[in-house]
Design a protein around this motif. Sequence first.
Motif, mmCIF file in Angstrom:
data_model
loop_
_atom_site.group_PDB
_atom_site.id
_atom_site.type_symbol
_atom_site.label_atom_id
_atom_site.label_comp_id
_atom_site.label_asym_id
_atom_site.label_seq_id
_atom_site.Cartn_x
_atom_site.Cartn_y
_atom_site.Cartn_z
ATOM 1 N N ARG A 133 69.774 58.901 32.319
ATOM 2 C CA ARG A 133 69.982 58.805 30.876
ATOM 3 C C ARG A 133 68.709 59.036 30.073
ATOM 4 O O ARG A 133 68.614 58.654 28.925
ATOM 5 N N GLU A 134 67.693 59.607 30.691
ATOM 6 C CA GLU A 134 66.475 59.896 29.924
ATOM 7 C C GLU A 134 66.136 61.375 30.054
ATOM 8 O O GLU A 134 65.223 61.770 30.757
ATOM 9 N N PRO A 135 66.900 62.258 29.418
ATOM 10 C CA PRO A 135 66.689 63.697 29.538
ATOM 11 C C PRO A 135 65.530 64.168 28.675
ATOM 12 O O PRO A 135 65.049 63.467 27.802
ATOM 13 N N GLY A 136 65.112 65.386 28.919
ATOM 14 C CA GLY A 136 64.092 65.992 28.060
ATOM 15 C C GLY A 136 62.711 65.942 28.668
ATOM 16 O O GLY A 136 62.298 64.933 29.206
ATOM 17 N N ASP A 137 62.002 67.047 28.601
ATOM 18 C CA ASP A 137 60.683 67.142 29.216
ATOM 19 C C ASP A 137 59.635 66.286 28.514
ATOM 20 O O ASP A 137 58.550 66.062 29.034
ATOM 21 N N ASP A 138 59.956 65.807 27.284
ATOM 22 C CA ASP A 138 58.983 65.011 26.556
ATOM 23 C C ASP A 138 59.115 63.520 26.865
ATOM 24 O O ASP A 138 58.349 62.715 26.344
ATOM 25 N N ARG A 139 60.068 63.141 27.685
ATOM 26 C CA ARG A 139 60.251 61.737 28.026
ATOM 27 C C ARG A 139 59.366 61.361 29.208
ATOM 28 O O ARG A 139 59.086 62.194 30.081
ATOM 29 N N PRO A 140 58.936 60.079 29.300
ATOM 30 C CA PRO A 140 58.038 59.663 30.386
ATOM 31 C C PRO A 140 58.579 59.948 31.791
ATOM 32 O O PRO A 140 57.823 60.364 32.669
ATOM 33 N N LEU A 141 59.884 59.737 32.014
ATOM 34 C CA LEU A 141 60.428 59.962 33.352
ATOM 35 C C LEU A 141 60.293 61.408 33.792
ATOM 36 O O LEU A 141 60.203 61.697 34.982
ATOM 37 N N ALA A 142 60.285 62.335 32.835
ATOM 38 C CA ALA A 142 60.170 63.751 33.171
ATOM 39 C C ALA A 142 58.811 64.081 33.763
ATOM 40 O O ALA A 142 58.650 65.113 34.418
ATOM 41 N N ARG A 143 57.830 63.201 33.541
ATOM 42 C CA ARG A 143 56.491 63.447 34.063
ATOM 43 C C ARG A 143 56.317 62.959 35.498
ATOM 44 O O ARG A 143 55.275 63.209 36.111
ATOM 45 N N LEU A 144 57.323 62.258 36.016
ATOM 46 C CA LEU A 144 57.232 61.762 37.384
ATOM 47 C C LEU A 144 57.538 62.870 38.384
ATOM 48 O O LEU A 144 58.396 63.719 38.147
ATOM 49 N N THR A 145 56.837 62.837 39.517
ATOM 50 C CA THR A 145 57.130 63.774 40.592
ATOM 51 C C THR A 145 58.415 63.332 41.304
ATOM 52 O O THR A 145 58.844 62.185 41.154
ATOM 53 N N PRO A 146 59.038 64.228 42.075
ATOM 54 C CA PRO A 146 60.239 63.829 42.820
ATOM 55 C C PRO A 146 60.002 62.604 43.711
ATOM 56 O O PRO A 146 60.854 61.722 43.793
ATOM 57 N N ARG A 147 58.851 62.539 44.379
ATOM 58 C CA ARG A 147 58.557 61.381 45.233
ATOM 59 C C ARG A 147 58.389 60.120 44.400
ATOM 60 O O ARG A 147 58.863 59.046 44.789
ATOM 61 N N GLU A 148 57.758 60.235 43.238
ATOM 62 C CA GLU A 148 57.597 59.067 42.368
ATOM 63 C C GLU A 148 58.950 58.564 41.875
ATOM 64 O O GLU A 148 59.162 57.356 41.752
ATOM 65 N N ARG A 149 59.867 59.467 41.611
ATOM 66 C CA ARG A 149 61.210 59.049 41.194
ATOM 67 C C ARG A 149 61.924 58.316 42.322
ATOM 68 O O ARG A 149 62.658 57.350 42.087
ATOM 69 N N ALA A 180 58.972 47.383 52.004
ATOM 70 C CA ALA A 180 60.349 47.832 52.207
ATOM 71 C C ALA A 180 60.520 49.286 51.775
ATOM 72 O O ALA A 180 61.224 50.060 52.429
ATOM 73 N N ILE A 181 59.869 49.672 50.681
ATOM 74 C CA ILE A 181 59.947 51.060 50.215
ATOM 75 C C ILE A 181 59.308 51.994 51.234
ATOM 76 O O ILE A 181 59.838 53.070 51.534
ATOM 77 N N ALA A 182 58.170 51.569 51.773
ATOM 78 C CA ALA A 182 57.483 52.386 52.778
ATOM 79 C C ALA A 182 58.385 52.623 53.982
ATOM 80 O O ALA A 182 58.474 53.744 54.505
ATOM 81 N N GLY A 183 59.072 51.565 54.421
ATOM 82 C CA GLY A 183 59.982 51.706 55.558
ATOM 83 C C GLY A 183 61.154 52.606 55.241
ATOM 84 O O GLY A 183 61.574 53.413 56.084
ATOM 85 N N LYS A 184 61.698 52.490 54.031
ATOM 86 C CA LYS A 184 62.859 53.282 53.632
ATOM 87 C C LYS A 184 62.519 54.762 53.524
ATOM 88 O O LYS A 184 63.297 55.631 53.958
ATOM 89 N N LEU A 185 61.336 55.073 52.964
ATOM 90 C CA LEU A 185 60.952 56.464 52.727
ATOM 91 C C LEU A 185 60.093 57.039 53.849
ATOM 92 O O LEU A 185 59.702 58.211 53.792
ATOM 93 N N VAL A 186 59.788 56.214 54.835
ATOM 94 C CA VAL A 186 58.984 56.615 55.994
ATOM 95 C C VAL A 186 57.619 57.142 55.543
ATOM 96 O O VAL A 186 57.220 58.274 55.843
ATOM 97 N N VAL A 187 56.935 56.328 54.774
ATOM 98 C CA VAL A 187 55.571 56.632 54.341
ATOM 99 C C VAL A 187 54.747 55.357 54.525
ATOM 100 O O VAL A 187 55.270 54.307 54.886
#
Length: 217
Positions: A141-157, A171-178
Amino acid sequence: MRVVLAEDLFLLRDGLVRLLEAHDFEIAAAVESGPELTRALAESEPDVAVVDVRLPPTHTDEGLQCALEARRRRPGLPVLVLSQHVEQLYARELLADGSGAVGYLLKDRVLDAEQFVDAVRRVAGGGTAMDPQVIQQLLAREPGDDRPLARLTPREREVLEQMAQGRSNAAIAGKLVVTERAVAKHTANIFAKLGLEVSEDDNRRVLAVLAHLDRGR
């Protein structure tokens, strides 16, 4: 750990009772209506309430409102709400006081016993457990390249989605295997890009992220 359970469908209620008891929870009360839930929460003083949103007699949001009223009388009462569908209004009402110890899951999650029990324990411990579909809708629900979420990389999302569900860095590290170090770096970048204050407290950062996503609506 004492649980008050509210669910009007007998088979589901009975199944949840058996599941929770099998994982060493004590069922203080298992009820099927709003008035019964109000009495049970007042009399049983549970460690956590697991509540269906829609209960008799209104079959609207009576379960949620009974739980929220009990939270007003007993601030911080842990409440995990179960719903048939994603309703962001329910999530906003649960998160309104910013204190945590709340969760919102779709009923389908009950089929995954480990995930459901983990959510109950997390909420009972003062944490936050939000359904992945709620988080996905908020992210969408946060469309548009000018919104903060648009600046996140796919991995950050990906990290943001896991964080918003209430998961720790480990837990995130285990889930994403990083590595945890990689997650910590992504988390710092996320907070910087969203303009949020970094916190080491898992629940505070979850609430901060959810508040930001909700503003994006």
